[in-house]
Design a protein around this motif. Structure first.
Motif, PDB file in Angstrom:
ATOM      1  N   THR A  53       0.838  -1.214   0.000  1.00  0.00           N
ATOM      2  CA  THR A  53       0.000   0.000   0.000  1.00  0.00           C
ATOM      3  C   THR A  53       0.868   1.257   0.000  1.00  0.00           C
ATOM      4  N   THR A  54       1.972   1.235   0.741  1.00  0.00           N
ATOM      5  CA  THR A  54       2.827   2.428   0.776  1.00  0.00           C
ATOM      6  C   THR A  54       4.312   2.044   0.768  1.00  0.00           C
ATOM      7  N   ILE A  55       5.085   2.888   0.121  1.00  0.00           N
ATOM      8  CA  ILE A  55       6.557   2.817   0.253  1.00  0.00           C
ATOM      9  C   ILE A  55       7.055   4.247   0.418  1.00  0.00           C
ATOM     10  N   THR A  56       7.874   4.484   1.433  1.00  0.00           N
ATOM     11  CA  THR A  56       8.603   5.751   1.482  1.00  0.00           C
ATOM     12  C   THR A  56      10.099   5.438   1.445  1.00  0.00           C
ATOM     13  N   HIS A  57      10.837   6.237   0.724  1.00  0.00           N
ATOM     14  CA  HIS A  57      12.262   5.969   0.526  1.00  0.00           C
ATOM     15  C   HIS A  57      13.013   7.302   0.579  1.00  0.00           C
ATOM     16  N   GLU A  58      13.863   7.435   1.578  1.00  0.00           N
ATOM     17  CA  GLU A  58      14.693   8.644   1.698  1.00  0.00           C
ATOM     18  C   GLU A  58      16.145   8.225   1.542  1.00  0.00           C
ATOM     19  N   ALA A  59      16.876   8.965   0.714  1.00  0.00           N
ATOM     20  CA  ALA A  59      18.297   8.655   0.514  1.00  0.00           C
ATOM     21  C   ALA A  59      19.127   9.912   0.742  1.00  0.00           C
ATOM     22  N   VAL A  60      20.216   9.749   1.480  1.00  0.00           N
ATOM     23  CA  VAL A  60      21.172  10.838   1.669  1.00  0.00           C
ATOM     24  C   VAL A  60      22.550  10.321   1.255  1.00  0.00           C
ATOM     25  N   ALA A  61      23.158  11.030   0.309  1.00  0.00           N
ATOM     26  CA  ALA A  61      24.468  10.605  -0.190  1.00  0.00           C
ATOM     27  C   ALA A  61      25.456  11.747  -0.050  1.00  0.00           C
ATOM     28  N   HIS A  62      26.736  11.413  -0.194  1.00  0.00           N
ATOM     29  CA  HIS A  62      27.733  12.480  -0.084  1.00  0.00           C
ATOM     30  C   HIS A  62      28.115  13.001  -1.466  1.00  0.00           C
ATOM     31  N   THR A  63      28.569  14.231  -1.486  1.00  0.00           N
ATOM     32  CA  THR A  63      29.184  14.806  -2.677  1.00  0.00           C
ATOM     33  C   THR A  63      30.368  15.634  -2.190  1.00  0.00           C
ATOM     34  N   SER A  64      31.024  16.346  -3.101  1.00  0.00           N
ATOM     35  CA  SER A  64      32.160  17.165  -2.682  1.00  0.00           C
ATOM     36  C   SER A  64      31.695  18.592  -2.412  1.00  0.00           C
ATOM     37  N   THR A  65      32.603  19.461  -2.002  1.00  0.00           N
ATOM     38  CA  THR A  65      32.222  20.855  -1.760  1.00  0.00           C
ATOM     39  C   THR A  65      32.239  21.669  -3.037  1.00  0.00           C
ATOM     40  N   TYR A  66      32.840  21.111  -4.107  1.00  0.00           N
ATOM     41  CA  TYR A  66      32.970  21.909  -5.324  1.00  0.00           C
ATOM     42  C   TYR A  66      32.081  21.438  -6.460  1.00  0.00           C
ATOM     43  N   GLU A  67      31.450  20.266  -6.301  1.00  0.00           N
ATOM     44  CA  GLU A  67      30.535  19.766  -7.332  1.00  0.00           C
ATOM     45  C   GLU A  67      29.435  18.951  -6.668  1.00  0.00           C
ATOM     46  N   GLU A  68      28.291  18.875  -7.358  1.00  0.00           N
ATOM     47  CA  GLU A  68      27.217  18.003  -6.885  1.00  0.00           C
ATOM     48  C   GLU A  68      27.107  16.804  -7.807  1.00  0.00           C
ATOM     49  N   HIS A  69      27.288  15.626  -7.256  1.00  0.00           N
ATOM     50  CA  HIS A  69      27.024  14.424  -8.044  1.00  0.00           C
ATOM     51  C   HIS A  69      25.678  13.851  -7.597  1.00  0.00           C
ATOM     52  N   THR A  70      24.754  13.751  -8.551  1.00  0.00           N
ATOM     53  CA  THR A  70      23.445  13.155  -8.231  1.00  0.00           C
ATOM     54  C   THR A  70      23.290  11.873  -9.034  1.00  0.00           C
ATOM     55  N   GLU A  71      22.576  10.907  -8.493  1.00  0.00           N
ATOM     56  CA  GLU A  71      22.317   9.676  -9.247  1.00  0.00           C
ATOM     57  C   GLU A  71      20.951   9.103  -8.883  1.00  0.00           C
ATOM     58  N   ARG A  72      20.526   8.076  -9.622  1.00  0.00           N
ATOM     59  CA  ARG A  72      19.114   7.671  -9.637  1.00  0.00           C
ATOM     60  C   ARG A  72      18.683   6.823  -8.442  1.00  0.00           C
ATOM     61  N   THR A  73      19.237   7.080  -7.289  1.00  0.00           N
ATOM     62  CA  THR A  73      19.059   6.203  -6.140  1.00  0.00           C
ATOM     63  C   THR A  73      17.599   5.871  -5.831  1.00  0.00           C
ATOM     64  N   ILE A  74      16.721   6.872  -5.883  1.00  0.00           N
ATOM     65  CA  ILE A  74      15.346   6.644  -5.414  1.00  0.00           C
ATOM     66  C   ILE A  74      14.368   6.357  -6.560  1.00  0.00           C
ATOM     67  N   LEU A  75      14.853   6.386  -7.790  1.00  0.00           N
ATOM     68  CA  LEU A  75      13.906   6.311  -8.917  1.00  0.00           C
ATOM     69  C   LEU A  75      13.260   4.935  -9.089  1.00  0.00           C
ATOM     70  N   ALA A  76      14.017   3.859  -8.871  1.00  0.00           N
ATOM     71  CA  ALA A  76      13.443   2.522  -9.081  1.00  0.00           C
ATOM     72  C   ALA A  76      12.271   2.266  -8.130  1.00  0.00           C
ATOM     73  N   THR A  77      12.302   2.898  -6.964  1.00  0.00           N
ATOM     74  CA  THR A  77      11.239   2.695  -5.967  1.00  0.00           C
ATOM     75  C   THR A  77       9.877   3.151  -6.501  1.00  0.00           C
ATOM     76  N   ARG A  78       9.895   4.086  -7.438  1.00  0.00           N
ATOM     77  CA  ARG A  78       8.630   4.602  -7.957  1.00  0.00           C
ATOM     78  C   ARG A  78       8.005   3.696  -9.011  1.00  0.00           C
ATOM     79  N   MET A  79       8.800   2.737  -9.556  1.00  0.00           N
ATOM     80  CA  MET A  79       8.277   1.965 -10.690  1.00  0.00           C
ATOM     81  C   MET A  79       8.437   0.461 -10.610  1.00  0.00           C
ATOM     82  N   LEU A  80       9.200  -0.026  -9.625  1.00  0.00           N
ATOM     83  CA  LEU A  80       9.471  -1.471  -9.632  1.00  0.00           C
ATOM     84  C   LEU A  80       8.241  -2.274  -9.220  1.00  0.00           C
ATOM     85  N   TYR A  81       7.417  -1.717  -8.306  1.00  0.00           N
ATOM     86  CA  TYR A  81       6.225  -2.460  -7.851  1.00  0.00           C
ATOM     87  C   TYR A  81       4.974  -1.607  -7.989  1.00  0.00           C
ATOM     88  N   ASP A  82       3.869  -2.307  -8.095  1.00  0.00           N
ATOM     89  CA  ASP A  82       2.575  -1.645  -8.181  1.00  0.00           C
ATOM     90  C   ASP A  82       2.173  -1.248  -6.758  1.00  0.00           C
TER      91      ASP A  82
END
Lengths: 749, 216
Positions: free
Chosen positions: A309-338
Motif C-alpha cells: 500500500t505504501t513505500i517511502t524511501h529517503e536517501a542521503v548521499a555524499h558529494t564534494s564541496t565543489y561539485e554536486e554528483h546526483t544519481e538515480r538512487t530513489i527512482l526505481a522505488t517509484r516503478m518497480l512495484y505496483d
C-alpha cells in the motif's frame, strides 16, 4: 505467447570476442603503452590535508634532481585558458565547477594534485616527487556523512531545475502507512566504493603543435573528452584528437575528464614533449570518483495478503564541496512495484572529499539494494514467500509514468530463475537449513535498469576486396563492443562476420556517445544497423541498375541476400555478389554514413530492463565467514546480440555485486580526511576463490520500441539487486539482518 | 625508516623521504661527470645540466644480461628499476601489465626460469642471467598456446588488462600440478584479480586445458 529462453548451454552462433587474440597475446595497446618518441614521465604530488590552502611550495630540490625537466604547480602553471583569471575566492561555494588544476592554492580534499613532476624516467620523476615540500594552512574538514546529516539538502542543481526527477516525490497519500495492516521500517547503509579497474587511469598527452593536442587517454567518452579539452584550451575541435582503443576496465571511472588529465596536458605544454602519467593505485581512490556513501531509510506498508500500500524511501548521499554528483538512487522505488502510495526524498551532504561519480549501475545499485532488502523484511513480517510477495506486486504498467512497458519479462525471470535454482526447496525459517556445520541461506532480489539511448553516427564502407569497415567513435571498457557491432553489421548485411571489421576508440571517427548507462548497443548499435541497412540498399540499387547484371531491372523488393550474394527470391542460382557489383561499376568502394537517435516512442512507452537474482550462501556460524556457493541470474534485456559475451557481462555484474555485498568498503580516517584502504590489500574486490559457478539466463524479448536493434542494454542491470539477494540469503541462513554493507564476519558473530 | 650506519661513515639513518643518503654520492658523481664531459664532449653540444644527468645516469646503472622470450638482452639498468618497468618501458614488452605495483593484483605475472613471479616486486638487477617468459613469448609463432586458445573459447576475459597475468599464472598453475579441480584452481589462481569478473570462465578454460593433457 510462450517466450523462448537463451540457455547458457545453448551458445547459438555466438562470436568469440573479436579482439580476443590481441588481448591474450599481450598485443592490445592500452593508453600508457603507445610508443612515442621523446616521451617523458609524470608523477603527481598530492595534498596531505583535506581542507585549507597551500602557503608554500618548495620545488628547488626536486628541480635539481637527476632527469627532472619540470615541476609544475599553481605557482608556475601555463594555465588552462577556460579557467579564467579570477583570483582565488575566499568563500568556496563552487557547486558545479570541476576542480581547476594548479589554478590556485586552495585544497578541497586530501589527495588533490598540487604539483606534477616531469622527468626522463618514471623512477626519477617518482623520486623527485618525494622532494617537493608543501606547507599548508589547515582548516577543519568534514568527511563524515553520518556526523553531517543535519546539513543534508536537496541538491542546488535540482532546486534550479523544475524538471529534475530528484525533487520530492509523492504519489497517492503516503500517510496511508499509518493504517497499513503490516509495516516495516529500516535504515540501510552502503559505504563509499571505488571502481578500481585493473588498469590504473593513464594518459599520454602530446602537443603536436602549439595548437594541436593528441591524448591517448583511458576514457569511456572519446568525443566528450575531445570537446572538453578543446573548450578548456580554446582550440578548434578538430585540433584535439583523443584515442582510446583499449580500456582496461572503468565501470564509470572513465566518464569524466579528471584532474590528472589536465595535469598531464599542462605538463606536456610546459615541457613541449609527450608526457605519460599513470596513476598509482592509491591515487585511484582520490582521482577518478567513487560510488557515494549513501544512507537510506525505507518504510513499507502492506495488506495482510501481501499487497503493497505504501513505500517511502529517503536517501542521503555524499558529494564534494565543489561539485554536486546526483544519481538515480530513489527512482526505481517509484516503478518497480505496483503500489498506490509512494514518496521519495533525495538529499546530498557536501564533504571535503573528491567528487563521487557514476559507478556500474549508479543509483539503481544503491537504491535497489535498500528496496529489495526491505521487500525481504516485509515478506518475513507477512510470513510470505519473498518471491510470492514480488509476484503479487508486479507492476503491469509503469506506475510512475502511467505508460505501458515497451516490453517486460520479470514474471518469466522469476519463474525461470526459481525453477533452475530450486527455490521451492527453501525453508523460510532462518537457521533452518544446514550443510554439515554450515548455515545455508537462499535469497533473491529483483533487478531493474532503465533503457537509455543517445544520438550516434556510424560509417560503413564496402571495399573491393569484399571486406566491410564499420566505424564509430565509441569505446570498449570490456563488454565486447566490437564483437556486438560486428554481429549487428554481419546480420544486417547478410555477410559472414569474418568480412567485418569494426573500428572504435578514435575521436576522428563518426560521433558516438560515451560508453555509459548501458547505452552502447542501444545507441551505437542502432547507428551501425541503419548504416549497414543503407549500405545494403545501395548495393541492391546498384545491382538492379547495372545493365550487365543478371539482376538488371529487377524490383529490389523481389531480391534476397545470403552470404554477400544478391539473388531473386526463391531462385538462389541467379545473382551476383556484393564484390561483383562493385567490379561491374568500377567502384573502388561504397560508403555510407548514417545517424540514429531516439524519437517519439519515448513518449508512448516506459522502457526498462528487468531481472531476478537467486543466491545460495553458506555461513560459518563460528567465524561469520560468508561464502556464496551458487548464483542464478535471469534477465529480460531485449534482443541478446552475442550470447557468449553477454553471458560474460552478466557474470561480471554478479561478481561486482558479490564484492559490494561482502567485501568492498573504502574506509576513511576522519581525523585526516583520508582513505586508509588505498590498495587491493585493503580494498577487497572478489578474487577467484570468492566466486562460485554463476548460471545466466536471458529471456528472448522482442521489443520493437526501444531502438532499431531491439536491445535494452545489459552491463548495469547485471549488478543491480545482487547485493540485496546476498544479504537476504545471509538473513535466511543466520537470522541476522545486516543493513550496512559490506557483510563482514565481525557483523555476524 | 632507520638504517644502519655504513662502513664508509655516511650516516643513512635519516628522516623518511629524505634523499640525504645519496646526496653526497650524487654530488660526487655530478662533479666527476662534469670532468669526464669536459674531456669527451664538444662543449656546445649538450647543455651542462643535461650532460650531467646523462653521465650521472650512466654511472648509476648496473650491467645485466636477461634472456627474454628467447632473446638475449645486454642491458644497463638503474638498480631501483623493477623487472616490470624494465619490460614495459625499456624493452617495450607492454603485454605484462601494471595493475597495482604492490604485488596484490597479479597483472604483472611473468615466468622467471619457468616459475611464476610478480615482476613488480622483482628488481631487474636481481634477474641477471635468468630466463624470462612474458605473454608475448607464450605462443609458438602464429600458433597460440593452448591456454590462450582456451581463454578465447571460454571468454575468460573482458577488458583484457588482467588477461596476460591470468594466462601466465594459469600455465604455471597447471605445471605446478595445482589445477586438478575447480576449487583447487580457484585457490591457486586467487593472486590474479579480474575486476570485470571473468573468474568462472577462466576456471573453465584452465580445467579444459588441464583435462586435455596437452603440454603447457
Amino acid at each position: 505467447m510462450e517466450k523462448a529462453f537463451f540457455d547458457q548451454d545453448n551458445n547459438d552462433n555466438s562470436l568469440d570476442r573479436v579482439d580476443g587474440r590481441l588481448k591474450v597475446t599481450g598485443a592490445a595497446t592500452y593508453a600508457a603503452e603507445y610508443q612515442l618518441p621523446n616521451v617523458t614521465h609524470a608523477v603527481l604530488v598530492t595534498s596531505t590535508i583535506a581542507k585549507g590552502r597551500i602557503t608554500s611550495l618548495d620545488s628547488k630540490l626536486a628541480e635539481q634532481a637527476p632527469g627532472v625537466l619540470a615541476v609544475i604547480s599553481h605557482v608556475n602553471s601555463p594555465g588552462v585558458p577556460a579557467y579564467g583569471s579570477s583570483p582565488a575566492m575566499p568563500q568556496r561555494a563552487t557547486l558545479g565547477t570541476p576542480l581547476r588544476v594548479f589554478h590556485d592554492n586552495l585544497i578541497y580534499f586530501s589527495g588533490q594534485p598540487v604539483a606534477v613532476i616531469v622527468a626522463d624516467t618514471w623512477q626519477r620523476a617518482e623520486f623527485a616527487a618525494s622532494l617537493v615540500k608543501v606547507q599548508y594552512e589547515k582548516e577543519p574538514h568534514q568527511t563524515n556523512l553520518e556526523a553531517n546529516l543535519s546539513r543534508a539538502a536537496l541538491p542546488a542543481n535540482v532546486q534550479r531545475d523544475k524538471n529534475s526527477r530528484y525533487h520530492d516525490y509523492d504519489r497517492g497519500n503516503p500517510e496511508e502507512l499509518n493504517t497499513a495492516a503490516v509495516k516495516i521500517e529500516a535504515t540501510y547503509k552502503i559505504p563509499t566504493e571505488h571502481h578500481n579497474p585493473l588498469e590504473p587511469h593513464a594518459i599520454i598527452a602530446h602537443w603536436e603543435a602549439p595548437d594541436k593536442l593528441t591524448l591517448y587517454d583511458k576514457t569511456q567518452v572519446i568525443k566528450g573528452t575531445q570537446g572538453n579539452l578543446a573548450r578548456a584550451f580554446k582550440l578548434p575541435l578538430e585540433n584535439v584528437k583523443v584515442q582510446a582503443k583499449f580500456i582496461g576496465g572503468a565501470f564509470g571511472s572513465g566518464i569524466r575528464v579528471w584532474p590528472h588529465v589536465m595535469a598531464a596536458t599542462l605538463a606536456a605544454k610546459k615541457v613541449q614533449r609527450p608526457v605519460k602519467l599513470v596513476l598509482p593505485r592509491e591515487l585511484m581512490f582520490t582521482s577518478v570518483g567513487s560510488r557515494p556513501e549513501t544512507i537510506q531509510h525505507i518504510t513499507m506498508g502492506a495488506t495482510k495478503d501481501g499487497k503493497l500500500t505504501t513505500i517511502t524511501h529517503e536517501a542521503v548521499a555524499h558529494t564534494s564541496t565543489y561539485e554536486e554528483h546526483t544519481e538515480r538512487t530513489i527512482l526505481a522505488t517509484r516503478m518497480l512495484y505496483d503500489c498506490p502510495h509512494v514518496s521519495t526524498r533525495y538529499r546530498l551532504v557536501n564533504l571535503d572529499v573528491n567528487t563521487p561519480t557514476w559507478m556500474r549501475g549508479p543509483g539503481e545499485v544503491t537504491g535497489v539494494y535498500a528496496l529489495e532488502s526491505a521487500m525481504d523484511e516485509l515478506a518475513y513480517a507477512l510470513q510470505m514467500d519473498p518471491l510470492e510477495l514480488r509476484r503479487r506486486n508486479h507492476a503491469d504498467s509503469d506506475p510512475e509514468k502511467n505508460l505501458p512497458w515497451s516490453s517486460k519479462s520479470l514474471k518469466e525471470c522469476y519463474a525461470k530463475g526459481a525453477a533452475h535454482f530450486g527455490w521451492h526447496k527453501r525453508n523460510p525459517e532462518p537457521r533452518s537449513m544446514r550443510q554439515g556445520q554450515m548455515l545455508v541461506g537462499y535469497g533473491m532480489a529483483s533487478s531493474t535498469f532503465g533503457v537509455h539511448r543517445n544520438y550516434a553516427k556510424s560509417r560503413a564502407v564496402f571495399q573491393a576486396d569484399g571486406k566491410v569497415i564499420v566505424q564509430s567513435a565509441t569505446s570498449d571498457i570490456g563488454p565486447g563492443t566490437g564483437t556486438a557491432m560486428t554481429r549487428i553489421a554481419a546480420d544486417t548485411l547478410s555477410l559472414s562476420p569474418a568480412f567485418i571489421r569494426f573500428d572504435l576508440g578514435e575521436s576522428t571517427l563518426p560521433d558516438a556517445p560515451g560508453q555509459t548507462g548501458s547505452t552502447t548497443v542501444s545507441s551505437v548499435g542502432s547507428a551501425v544497423k541503419v548504416a549497414c541497412e543503407a549500405l545494403k540498399q545501395k548495393l541492391l540499387q546498384l545491382a538492379v541498375n547495372t545493365p550487365n547484371s543478371t539482376l538488371y531491372n529487377t524490383n529490389p523488393a523481389d531480391l534476397s541476400v545470403e552470404q554477400g550474394r544478391i539473388f531473386k527470391t526463391g531462385n538462389p542460382a541467379t545473382g551476383v555478389t556484393y564484390t561483383e557489383i562493385l567490379k561491374q561499376n568500377n567502384l573502388p568502394q561504397l560508403e555510407v554514413t548514417e545517424e540514429s537517435k531516439p524519437g517519439a516512442e519515448w513518449q508512448k512507452y516506459s522502457m526498462s530492463a528487468f531481472g531476478a537474482h537467486f543466491v545460495e550462501v553458506h555461513v560459518n556460524p563460528t567465524t561469520g565467514e560468508v561464502r556464496v556457493k551458487r548464483v542464478v541470474t535471469c534477465a529480460g534485456v531485449g534482443k541478446v546480440i552475442n550470447h557468449k559475451t553477454a553471458r560474460s557481462q552478466s557474470i561480471g555484474g554478479v561478481v561486482g555485486g558479490i564484492g559490494m555485498a561482502l567485501t568492498e568498503e573504502s574506509v576513511m580516517d576522519h581525523r585526516f580526511g583520508r582513505y586508509v584502504t588505498g590498495d587491493f590489500a585493503n580494498y577487497h574486490v572478489p578474487v577467484h576463490v570468492d566466486i562460485p559457478p554463476i548460471d545466466v539466463f536471458f529471456i528472448d524479448e522482442h521489443d520493437p520500441h526501444v531502438n532499431p536493434v531491439g536491445a535494452k542494454g545489459l552491463g548495469e542491470i547485471a549488478i543491480v539487486g545482487v547485493a540485496a539477494a546476498v544479504a537476504n540469503a545471509v538473513f535466511q541462513a543466520t537470522g541476522k539482518r545486516i543493513r550496512d554493507l559490506p557483510i563482514t564476519p565481525d557483523k555476524l558473530i | 625508516m632507520a638504517r644502519n650506519k655504513k662502513t664508509d661513515g655516511v650516516d643513512e639513518s635519516t628522516e623518511p623521504g629524505s634523499f640525504a643518503p645519496n646526496k653526497a654520492r650524487r654530488t660526487f658523481l655530478k662533479k666527476s661527470s662534469a670532468l669526464v664531459a669536459l674531456a669527451l664532449t664538444p662543449p656546445p653540444v649538450l647543455k651542462a645540466a643535461e650532460m650531467e644527468d646523462q653521465v650521472t645516469a650512466a654511472f648509476e646503472k648496473v650491467k645485466i644480461t636477461l634472456h627474454v622470450n628467447g632473446t638475449r638482452h645486454k642491458l644497463a639498468v638503474e638498480p631501483r628499476v623493477t623487472l616490470l618497468d624494465l619490460l614495459r618501458e625499456d624493452l617495450k614488452l607492454t603485454g605484462t601489465k601494471k595493475g597495482c605495483d604492490y604485488g596484490q593484483c597479479g597483472a604483472c605475472t611473468v615466468h622467471v626460469d619457468g616459475k611464476r613471479v610478480l615482476s613488480c616486486l622483482s628488481l631487474a638487477v636481481m634477474q641477471n642471467g635468468r630466463k624470462i617468459t612474458t605473454i608475448e613469448g607464450l605462443a609458438d609463432g602464429e600458433k597460440l598456446h593452448p591456454l590462450q586458445e582456451a581463454f578465447i573459447k571460454h571468454d575468460g576475459l573482458q577488458c583484457g588488462y588482467c588477461t596476460p597475468g591470468q594466462i601466465m599464472s594459469a600455465v604455471a598453475c597447471i605445471r605446478e600440478g595445482q589445477a586438478g579441480s575447480e576449487p583447487e584452481i580457484r585457490e591457486y589462481m586467487s593472486g590474479n584479480i579480474c575486476r570485470c569478473g571473468a573468474y568462472p570462465n577462466i576456471v573453465n578454460a584452465i580445467m579444459e586445458v588441464n583435462q586435455s593433457g596437452q603440454k603447457v
